[in-house]
Write an enzyme that holds these catalytic residues in place. Structure first.
Site, PDB file in Angstrom:
ATOM      1  N   ALA A  48     -57.133  -6.311  38.986  1.00  0.00           N
ATOM      2  CA  ALA A  48     -55.820  -5.948  38.449  1.00  0.00           C
ATOM      3  C   ALA A  48     -54.932  -7.186  38.331  1.00  0.00           C
ATOM      4  O   ALA A  48     -54.671  -7.864  39.326  1.00  0.00           O
ATOM      5  CB  ALA A  48     -55.163  -4.901  39.342  1.00  0.00           C
ATOM      6  N   GLY A  51     -49.830  -6.089  37.953  1.00  0.00           N
ATOM      7  CA  GLY A  51     -49.107  -5.871  39.183  1.00  0.00           C
ATOM      8  C   GLY A  51     -48.935  -4.400  39.510  1.00  0.00           C
ATOM      9  O   GLY A  51     -49.716  -3.557  39.091  1.00  0.00           O
ATOM     10  N   GLU A 116     -43.637  -4.868  31.325  1.00  0.00           N
ATOM     11  CA  GLU A 116     -44.846  -4.573  30.559  1.00  0.00           C
ATOM     12  C   GLU A 116     -44.568  -3.453  29.568  1.00  0.00           C
ATOM     13  O   GLU A 116     -43.470  -2.884  29.548  1.00  0.00           O
ATOM     14  CB  GLU A 116     -46.001  -4.206  31.506  1.00  0.00           C
ATOM     15  N   ALA A 156     -74.035   5.478  46.655  1.00  0.00           N
ATOM     16  CA  ALA A 156     -73.777   6.914  46.869  1.00  0.00           C
ATOM     17  C   ALA A 156     -73.959   7.653  45.561  1.00  0.00           C
ATOM     18  O   ALA A 156     -73.445   7.220  44.531  1.00  0.00           O
ATOM     19  CB  ALA A 156     -72.360   7.114  47.389  1.00  0.00           C
ATOM     20  N   HIS A 230     -57.409  -0.736  26.423  1.00  0.00           N
ATOM     21  CA  HIS A 230     -56.416  -1.811  26.509  1.00  0.00           C
ATOM     22  C   HIS A 230     -56.483  -2.630  25.230  1.00  0.00           C
ATOM     23  O   HIS A 230     -57.574  -2.976  24.768  1.00  0.00           O
ATOM     24  CB  HIS A 230     -56.693  -2.701  27.720  1.00  0.00           C
ATOM     25  N   ARG A 276     -49.695   1.518  25.236  1.00  0.00           N
ATOM     26  CA  ARG A 276     -51.022   0.975  24.968  1.00  0.00           C
ATOM     27  C   ARG A 276     -51.765   1.727  23.870  1.00  0.00           C
ATOM     28  O   ARG A 276     -52.532   1.135  23.109  1.00  0.00           O
ATOM     29  CB  ARG A 276     -51.854   0.995  26.260  1.00  0.00           C
ATOM     30  N   HIS A 333     -60.394   0.832  29.379  1.00  0.00           N
ATOM     31  CA  HIS A 333     -59.573   0.289  30.464  1.00  0.00           C
ATOM     32  C   HIS A 333     -59.349   1.254  31.617  1.00  0.00           C
ATOM     33  O   HIS A 333     -59.508   0.878  32.778  1.00  0.00           O
ATOM     34  CB  HIS A 333     -58.229  -0.147  29.885  1.00  0.00           C
ATOM     35  N   ARG A 368     -51.681   6.202  30.363  1.00  0.00           N
ATOM     36  CA  ARG A 368     -51.094   5.616  31.579  1.00  0.00           C
ATOM     37  C   ARG A 368     -50.074   4.543  31.251  1.00  0.00           C
ATOM     38  O   ARG A 368     -50.330   3.658  30.451  1.00  0.00           O
ATOM     39  CB  ARG A 368     -52.196   5.021  32.462  1.00  0.00           C
TER      40      ARG A 368
END
Length: 534
Positions: A48, A51, A116, A156, A230, A276, A333, A368
């Site tokens: 990442a 931030g 952003e 797993a 993205h 985005r 993304h 998001r």
């Protein structure tokens, strides 16, 4: 071969921010086993760049943060979840700072907040310029306590179920031996599924394992059509070569075509800081029309100093920073959908919890908002850890362990073939025709989608099996949602539909067909209205 058997109070699958912080929140007297597919802390969290979003500045408020989140998510977010998680920002930042995370400050000693896409304020806390996730992970790793047993290189791939309750996880250890870990609380923090596509910002581990395991166990999953792309993946030497943080555009970077014309100038009021979904579509359409797209850094002051990790990667790819043009492509993304969970990580199955990108709380809606993912992962970890620390846990012991075996290895495709078909038929812009082609191909592997994994399968076969399972949900969900909303873009249904604003597409009980239901209203555990379409 008989599996090894372990017993613990809590087992955590995944060692990103969500998994590590949950482990740290549990009291020292609780026995915890944390399993991770590769090395401790590897995965998307450590990658990442931008931030963590937290509305703590003087000219900001949680109300503004909520509105930005809901607008970016195209108004299908679970509003009270948005409120409850974003209000955790003070506790999250206080916790991370107390654990030693040194967020960047300006010369005046104040936090150097960034802006952003789709944010109305500068509210992004970053560390190391563009290495926020790495700095957080490094501090969390240092503080893992003795009550947490870490199993690295642990693959797993199936949850253990008993009478409708999750009682642990099956997998292979680093020696390739079968292992069953029984636990009263099983936490899936295994991340997303960006590796379904050839160009992605995601780590190699992000193959949807947690999503596939929960699906096979019968847990409810939701919103699997919402895969965010993205807009600015560095494209070099014919491949995706790493993420170019949205924060670059927050500091003055702009998207231009090969003639140095801005592609966002007349596209959206926020121009290069549009959501985005908007910027990714703009990049995609320019590329489809035959024009190359670049991220111009001409107006970004002190680029190498502000973005040292990115600058180093660009130079390593043989691109001259002095030219100020970085070639880009959209890349897979973030999965907004996932295992249906509330802000405490509770799912539709008792004993099973999901947090981080593997979970779908409803925070993100259809798209998001940048840097909300780290906040969600940390907030849900703190909330879940707080809840479990007050619960008396007792391990559900099994009288006999049944390990599924198959004498006939499944016929599975090559990984490159799966990615190529997802790129072609289920990428950033979808149509019914292409989605049906993808589904027709996936039908060949339908018999293996719900079958328990076999110890005889190789790690690559287990990974592909999980990826096929997740692809099945993504494709069929995208077929059902006959509209374009946020990150879900249908060329044959190019507008938002009022009908779909109140509906969600769900997977439950191991069904190969989704149901369409009225959207859940918020944080209630597994509270849903009756299906309206079967």
């Amino acid at each position: 071969m008989e599996p090894k058997v372990m017993e613990t109070e809590v087992v955590i699958i995944g060692s990103g921010i969500a998994g590590l912080l949950t482990a740290l929140e549990l009291p020292a007297e609780k026995k915890v086993v944390l399993v991770t597919k590769s090395a401790l802390g590897a995965g998307n969290s450590s990658k990442a760049q931008g931030g963590i979003a937290a509305a703590l500045g003087r000219n900001d408020s949680v109300e503004l943060h909520i509105e930005d989140t809901v607008e970016a998510g195209r108004y299908v977010n679970a509003r009270n979840i948005v409120t409850n998680i974003l209000k955790q920002a003070p506790q999250v930042m206080e916790k991370l700072i107390s654990l030693g995370v040194a967020f960047d400050k300006n010369r005046g000693g104040e936090f150097d907040l960034a802006k952003e896409g789709a944010h109305s304020s500068r509210r992004i806390y970053h560390a190391g310029g563009d290495a926020t996730g790495w700095h957080i992970i490094e501090q969390l790793k240092k503080r893992i306590t003795k009550n947490v047993e870490v199993l690295e290189l642990f693959n797993a791939y199936d949850l253990v179920m008993k009478e409708g309750r999750c009682t642990g996880v099956r997998g292979k250890n680093k020696e390739g031996e079968p292992v069953v870990i029984f636990a009263d609380a099983t936490i899936v923090a295994a991340g997303g599924c960006g590796q379904l596509y050839s160009i992605t910002s995601n780590a190699e581990e992000s193959t949807g394992d947690g999503l596939a395991m929960a699906y096979r166990a019968g847990a409810k999953l939701v919103d699997m059509e919402y895969m965010q792309f993205h807009p600015t993946m560095l494209f070099a030497r014919g491949r995706g070569a790493g993420l170019l943080s949205e924060a670059i555009r927050g500091e003055g970077g702009i998207l231009v075509d090969e003639f140095n014309h801005s592609i966002m100038k007349d596209r959206h009021p926020l121009k290069d800081l549009a959501p985005r979904s908007v910027t990714s579509l703009a990049v995609y359409e320019n590329l489809k029309s035959g024009r190359e797209v670049f991220l111009s850094i001409k107006n970004v002051p002190d680029f190498p100093e502000r973005f040292p990790t990115i600058a180093g990667r660009v130079l390593a790819e043989g691109i001259n920073l002095a030219g100020n043009l970085l070639p880009v492509r959209p890349g897979a993304h973030f999965m907004m959908g996932g295992i249906a969970a509330n802000e405490w990580g509770e799912t539709s199955i008792k004993g099973l919890y999901a947090i981080g990108e593997a979970a779908c709380t409803g925070l993100h809606g259809a798209n998001r908002l940048a840097s909300n993912s780290l906040l969600e992962a940390a907030a849900s970890a703190l909330l879940l850890g707080s809840r479990l620390k007050h619960e008396g846990l007792s391990v559900e012991k099994a009288s006999q362990v049944h390990w599924p075996l198959s004498s006939v290895p499944p016929i599975l495709p090559e990984l490159g073939e799966l990615k190529g078909r997802m790129d072609e038929w289920a990428g950033i812009v979808k149509t019914k025709e292409n989605l049906l082609q993808m589904r027709e191909w996936l039908v060949n592997f339908q018999p293996y989608l719900l079958r328990s994994a076999s110890f005889e399968l190789t790690e690559e076969q287990l990974t592909i099996k999980n990826m096929l399972t997740v692809a099945w949900m993504v494709i069929n969900s995208a077929l059902e949602r006959t509209e374009s909303r946020g990150a879900h873009i249908r060329a044959d249904y190019p507008t938002e539909s009022e009908k779909w604003s109140s509906l969600s597409i769900n997977w439950e009980g191991g069904s190969l067909k989704p149901s369409i239901e009225k959207k859940r209203s918020g944080h209630e555990r597994n509270r849903y209205d009756e299906p309206v379409i079967n």
